[in-house]
Design an enzyme around this catalytic site. Structure first.
Site, PDB file in Angstrom:
ATOM      1  N   GLU A 223      18.946  46.880 119.812  1.00 31.29           N
ATOM      2  CA  GLU A 223      19.629  46.839 118.528  1.00 31.29           C
ATOM      3  C   GLU A 223      19.164  48.062 117.748  1.00 31.29           C
ATOM      4  OE1 GLU A 223      20.254  44.284 114.392  1.00 31.29           O
ATOM      5  OE2 GLU A 223      18.629  43.735 115.757  1.00 31.29           O
TER       6      GLU A 223
ATOM      7  N   ASP B 132      14.162  50.702 114.327  1.00 33.50           N
ATOM      8  CA  ASP B 132      14.447  51.141 112.962  1.00 33.50           C
ATOM      9  C   ASP B 132      13.276  51.996 112.497  1.00 33.50           C
ATOM     10  OD1 ASP B 132      16.602  49.667 110.716  1.00 33.50           O
ATOM     11  OD2 ASP B 132      15.105  51.075 109.989  1.00 33.50           O
TER      12      ASP B 132
ATOM     13  N   ASP C  71      23.918  53.254 108.632  1.00 27.92           N
ATOM     14  CA  ASP C  71      24.366  54.187 107.605  1.00 27.92           C
ATOM     15  C   ASP C  71      25.617  54.882 108.153  1.00 27.92           C
ATOM     16  OD1 ASP C  71      24.809  56.339 105.891  1.00 27.92           O
ATOM     17  OD2 ASP C  71      22.692  56.786 105.654  1.00 27.92           O
TER      18      ASP C  71
ATOM     19  N   ASP D 215      30.892  47.194 108.024  1.00 30.69           N
ATOM     20  CA  ASP D 215      31.859  46.943 106.954  1.00 30.69           C
ATOM     21  C   ASP D 215      32.634  48.209 106.634  1.00 30.69           C
ATOM     22  OD1 ASP D 215      29.390  48.111 105.808  1.00 30.69           O
ATOM     23  OD2 ASP D 215      30.583  48.078 103.976  1.00 30.69           O
TER      24      ASP D 215
ATOM     25  N   THR E 244      23.562  39.766 109.607  1.00 31.41           N
ATOM     26  CA  THR E 244      22.409  40.487 109.093  1.00 31.41           C
ATOM     27  C   THR E 244      22.344  40.347 107.574  1.00 31.41           C
ATOM     28  OG1 THR E 244      23.492  42.609 108.653  1.00 31.41           O
ATOM     29  CG2 THR E 244      22.796  42.192 110.923  1.00 31.41           C
TER      30      THR E 244
ATOM     31  N   TYR F 223      22.467  42.705 105.401  1.00 30.52           N
ATOM     32  CA  TYR F 223      23.495  43.535 104.775  1.00 30.52           C
ATOM     33  C   TYR F 223      24.885  42.951 104.971  1.00 30.52           C
ATOM     34  CZ  TYR F 223      19.740  46.838 104.192  1.00 30.52           C
ATOM     35  OH  TYR F 223      18.551  47.421 103.816  1.00 30.52           O
ATOM     36  N   GLU F 224      25.138  42.362 106.126  1.00 32.20           N
ATOM     37  CA  GLU F 224      26.438  41.743 106.352  1.00 32.20           C
ATOM     38  C   GLU F 224      26.698  40.636 105.335  1.00 32.20           C
ATOM     39  OE1 GLU F 224      29.090  39.636 109.890  1.00 32.20           O
ATOM     40  OE2 GLU F 224      27.068  40.362 110.317  1.00 32.20           O
TER      41      GLU F 224
END
Length: 233
Positions: free
Chosen positions: A51, A76, A125, A161, A201, A203-204
């Protein structure tokens, strides 16, 4: 820097499932676990799934729960975010998930040819400026990186998104004659009962609360490249 961040950074140093290599360990050189993730880290021969831009690791941890016979690695650069995923995995006793704190630009230093089966890119991003296109995690630059270690016909997933990133990735897949499995610009309008795609997630959740549709693309590297940027009119 806030006290919580400092506390998390300190705790990260104690997590056995979190790798935090220094710059000189990965810049233009192979990290010692390259080619040895199954043998030395997971201690099994199960498939490895990445991921990228994993944030708090919701997908890595969620998939690890669903598929105990597969191995998952979240990557990350943000240590305070990785802390959450690594800590949850340890608290839940998940032995089939690990994390790497590094820039994804260095990903070739970590994985050997045919070592990875599948890649998830979750809400990265979008790098909207055309001059930053090569920084997008689905750009031709990164696909050429992934081809170094992804198994033949390995699958890549993108959830975002951002409609621009979705359309850009779709055009790139078409430009390079890659096999498209799924492409939708409103995932939950078309799929409502898939437990894998239903993992959300941090952010989702925020994007959904704003009423933004979630897009999804699943494609495979059906040849070894080289890959080229799409021609977008």
């Amino acid at each position: 820097m806030g006290k919580n961040k400092l506390k998390r950074f300190a705790e990260n140093e104690t997590f056995e499932n979190l790798i935090q290599p220094s710059f000189d360990k990965v810049f233009n050189t192979d990290y010692p676990l390259k080619g040895n993730w199954n043998k030395q880290f997971f201690k099994n021969q199960n498939p490895i799934i990445l991921e990228l831009g994993c944030g708090k690791g919701e997908y890595s941890v969620g998939l690890a729960r669903m598929f105990p016979n597969k191995n998952f690695i979240g990557i990350d650069i943000k240590g305070a975010r990785l802390w959450r995923g690594a800590k949850t995995a340890l608290e839940d006793g998940l032995k089939n998930v690990g994390f790497i704190r590094t820039r994804i630009d260095h990903i070739k230093s970590f994985f050997a040819p045919n070592e990875v089966d599948e890649i998830w890119v979750t809400f990265p991003d979008p790098q909207p400026r055309p001059s930053k296109a090569t920084k997008r995690l689905t750009s031709s630059r990164f696909l050429n990186y992934y081809a170094n270690f992804l198994k033949p016909n390995g699958v890549i997933h993108l959830k975002t998104d951002n409609q621009m990133l979705h359309q850009y990735t779709k055009a790139l897949v078409e430009q390079n004659n890659l096999k498209m499995h799924v492409c939708t610009n409103d995932l939950y309008a078309e799929v409502s009962d898939d437990p894998i795609l239903g993992i959300k997630t941090f952010y989702e959740q925020q994007f959904l609360e704003q009423g933004l549709p979630i897009t999804y693309i699943k494609f495979e590297l059906s040849h070894g490249g080289p890959f080229h940027e799409p021609i977008i009119k």
